[in-house]
Design a protein around this motif. Structure first.
Motif, short mmCIF file in Angstrom:
data_model
loop_
_atom_site.label_atom_id
_atom_site.label_comp_id
_atom_site.label_asym_id
_atom_site.label_seq_id
_atom_site.Cartn_x
_atom_site.Cartn_y
_atom_site.Cartn_z
N ILE A 63 -44.70 101.69 -15.68
CA ILE A 63 -43.92 100.52 -15.31
C ILE A 63 -44.58 99.27 -15.85
CG2 ILE A 63 -43.35 99.06 -13.34
CD1 ILE A 63 -41.39 101.21 -13.68
N ASN A 64 -45.91 99.22 -15.74
CA ASN A 64 -46.66 98.08 -16.23
C ASN A 64 -47.38 98.50 -17.51
OD1 ASN A 64 -46.07 97.64 -13.49
ND2 ASN A 64 -47.53 95.99 -13.43
N ILE A 65 -47.21 97.72 -18.56
CA ILE A 65 -47.77 98.10 -19.85
C ILE A 65 -48.68 97.02 -20.41
CG2 ILE A 65 -45.89 99.67 -20.49
CD1 ILE A 65 -44.66 97.42 -22.12
N SER A 66 -49.62 97.46 -21.24
CA SER A 66 -50.58 96.55 -21.88
C SER A 66 -50.59 96.82 -23.38
CB SER A 66 -51.99 96.77 -21.32
OG SER A 66 -52.03 96.56 -19.93
N ASN A 67 -50.81 95.77 -24.15
CA ASN A 67 -50.96 95.93 -25.58
C ASN A 67 -52.34 96.50 -25.88
OD1 ASN A 67 -51.54 95.16 -28.46
ND2 ASN A 67 -49.48 94.31 -28.28
N SER A 68 -52.41 97.47 -26.77
CA SER A 68 -53.69 98.08 -27.10
C SER A 68 -54.68 97.09 -27.69
CB SER A 68 -53.48 99.24 -28.08
OG SER A 68 -52.89 98.79 -29.29
N ASN A 69 -54.19 95.95 -28.19
CA ASN A 69 -55.10 94.93 -28.70
C ASN A 69 -56.03 94.41 -27.62
OD1 ASN A 69 -54.04 95.06 -31.28
ND2 ASN A 69 -52.62 93.37 -30.99
N ASN A 70 -55.60 94.50 -26.35
CA ASN A 70 -56.46 94.07 -25.25
C ASN A 70 -57.71 94.94 -25.14
OD1 ASN A 70 -54.70 92.01 -24.51
ND2 ASN A 70 -53.58 93.31 -23.08
N ASP A 91 -59.20 83.90 -29.71
CA ASP A 91 -58.70 84.38 -31.00
C ASP A 91 -59.04 85.83 -31.23
OD1 ASP A 91 -61.37 83.61 -31.18
OD2 ASP A 91 -61.25 83.36 -33.35
N GLN A 92 -60.10 86.35 -30.58
CA GLN A 92 -60.41 87.77 -30.68
C GLN A 92 -59.43 88.61 -29.88
OE1 GLN A 92 -64.49 87.42 -29.29
NE2 GLN A 92 -65.27 87.97 -31.33
N ILE A 93 -58.95 88.04 -28.77
CA ILE A 93 -57.97 88.75 -27.96
C ILE A 93 -56.61 88.74 -28.64
CG2 ILE A 93 -56.81 88.81 -25.72
CD1 ILE A 93 -59.22 87.29 -24.59
N SER A 94 -56.20 87.54 -29.09
CA SER A 94 -54.89 87.41 -29.71
C SER A 94 -54.81 86.14 -30.53
CB SER A 94 -53.79 87.41 -28.64
OG SER A 94 -52.54 87.10 -29.20
N PRO A 95 -54.88 86.25 -31.86
CA PRO A 95 -54.69 85.06 -32.71
C PRO A 95 -53.34 84.40 -32.46
CG PRO A 95 -55.58 86.90 -33.98
CD PRO A 95 -55.19 87.45 -32.64
N GLU A 96 -52.35 85.22 -32.06
CA GLU A 96 -51.02 84.66 -31.79
C GLU A 96 -51.07 83.69 -30.61
OE1 GLU A 96 -51.68 87.87 -32.14
OE2 GLU A 96 -50.70 88.32 -34.06
N LEU A 97 -51.88 84.01 -29.60
CA LEU A 97 -52.00 83.13 -28.46
C LEU A 97 -52.68 81.81 -28.83
CD1 LEU A 97 -52.90 85.39 -25.39
CD2 LEU A 97 -50.78 84.16 -25.83
N VAL A 98 -53.68 81.90 -29.70
CA VAL A 98 -54.33 80.68 -30.16
C VAL A 98 -53.31 79.77 -30.84
CG1 VAL A 98 -56.06 79.71 -31.72
CG2 VAL A 98 -56.58 81.77 -30.40
N SER A 99 -52.47 80.36 -31.67
CA SER A 99 -51.42 79.61 -32.34
C SER A 99 -50.43 79.04 -31.34
CB SER A 99 -50.70 80.50 -33.35
OG SER A 99 -49.64 79.83 -33.96
N GLU A 100 -50.14 79.83 -30.30
CA GLU A 100 -49.18 79.43 -29.28
C GLU A 100 -49.64 78.17 -28.55
OE1 GLU A 100 -45.65 79.70 -27.35
OE2 GLU A 100 -46.29 81.34 -28.66
N PHE A 101 -50.95 78.06 -28.31
CA PHE A 101 -51.47 76.94 -27.53
C PHE A 101 -52.05 75.82 -28.39
CE2 PHE A 101 -51.64 80.40 -24.38
CZ PHE A 101 -50.99 79.77 -23.32
N SER A 102 -52.10 76.03 -29.69
CA SER A 102 -52.72 75.03 -30.56
C SER A 102 -51.95 73.71 -30.58
CB SER A 102 -52.84 75.57 -31.99
OG SER A 102 -51.56 75.87 -32.52
N GLY A 103 -50.68 73.75 -30.26
CA GLY A 103 -49.89 72.52 -30.25
C GLY A 103 -49.96 71.75 -28.95
N CYS A 104 -50.67 72.29 -27.96
CA CYS A 104 -50.79 71.61 -26.67
C CYS A 104 -51.78 70.45 -26.76
CB CYS A 104 -51.24 72.59 -25.58
SG CYS A 104 -50.04 73.92 -25.25
#
Length: 316
Positions: A5-12, A78-91
């Protein structure tokens, strides 16, 4: 194995696997026992969160190391998720980033709830996993989650920033040997949820988005996100959106609904989904915001006229 039911990305898990490799720790045999794909280091997969936590718990037993703490304190966002870094870079600042985090979390992650709350006059970035703290690997997942949020804050507060106070929801004996290797003066254990103290302005409002134009849709979405918290009530929701409980109650009346009705509907939907996936009534109760099984059984019977066990038997 429980239905994911609850899933995690293997990148974690990537920072953990890199840690095992660096320390020369054999992990593949245990990974195979938990049905991890053989090429999990090279490809992205979605795994059951229960499965990933159990793997980490097994690795702790094998290594006698607090791998969640060891890995967590070394990671960057950025080691966890470069996409998240990009997501918050505009804040523009941390407050803006936390507004964005709370808005995106319900669609980004389905195994934790995140919110910002004032505790004893101080702001905290709070989080609560959807699994009971007694499950193997729970403490490891919370160490990692806590340091991931610290890493997010460091994007705006500096690489050497440390929170003055940190709450962990598992008991202190599960800190294992961390107390011998690190200064944990800021940490408090056995709290109702995890949290890190963050420097925000006194007038900060956690959910800062216009809701007047589509009030019921926005409020319903917030209720569906936070109804699983045991302390979820109208006063808490009012504080989250920066209004009074009286004003919020008036809005519910004007829209022909009630806070309790929306909350119970949200909890009922979560409970039905979990029970259909063969999650035990005990764990389902905890995930729906009930610390006592008898209270959950009573509430569920009030919703559907049958007990959780009877519903599970009918839908299995």
């Amino acid at each position: 194995m429980q239905n994911p039911i609850n899933i995690s990305n293997s990148n974690n898990l990537a920072p953990f696997l890199a840690y095992f490799e660096q320390k020369g720790i054999e992990w593949r045999k245990i990974a195979a026992e938990y049905d991890f794909p053989e090429d999990i280091e090279d490809r992205e997969y979605w795994l059951s969160s229960h499965q990933a936590m159990a793997f980490l718990g097994a690795m702790v037993k094998q290594t006698n190391k607090n791998v969640g703490f060891d890995v967590g304190r070394l990671i960057t966002l950025d080691q966890i998720s470069p996409e998240l870094v990009s997501e918050f870079s505009g804040c523009e600042n941390l407050e803006h980033a936390l507004h964005h985090l709370l808005e995106m979390m319900p669609t980004l992650n389905n195994y934790m709830v995140v919110w910002v709350d004032k505790i004893d006059g101080k702001w905290y970035l709070c989080h609560r996993g959807s699994y009971h703290p007694s499950l193997p690997g729970y403490d490891q997942a919370e160490w990692f989650r806590t340091f991931a949020f610290i890493s997010l804050c460091r994007m705006f507060l500096g690489h050497h920033w440390e929170p003055s106070s940190v709450f962990m929801s598992f008991p202190d004996h599960l800190a294992r040997d961390v107390t011998n290797t690190a200064n944990l003066d800021a940490f408090r254990f056995d709290h109702a949820f995890g949290a890190i103290e963050v420097p925000l302005s006194a007038g900060f409002v956690p959910v800062d988005k216009p809701i007047d134009s589509d009030w019921l849709t926005v409020i319903t979405a917030l209720v569906q996100t936070y109804a699983v918290l045991p302390w979820f009530n109208i006063q808490w929701l009012a504080s989250l959106i920066g209004t009074s409980s009286r004003s919020l109650q008036r809005q519910f009346t004007e829209h022909g609904c009630t806070f309790r009705g929306l909350r119970d509907e949200a909890r009922c939907q979560v409970a039905k989904r979990l029970l259909k996936a063969n999650t035990s009534p005990f764990e389902t109760a905890w995930r729906c915001g009930y610390s006592d099984l008898s209270n959950f059984n009573r509430a569920f019977k009030g919703w559907l006229g049958i007990t959780p066990a009877q519903y599970q038997k009918q839908t299995s």
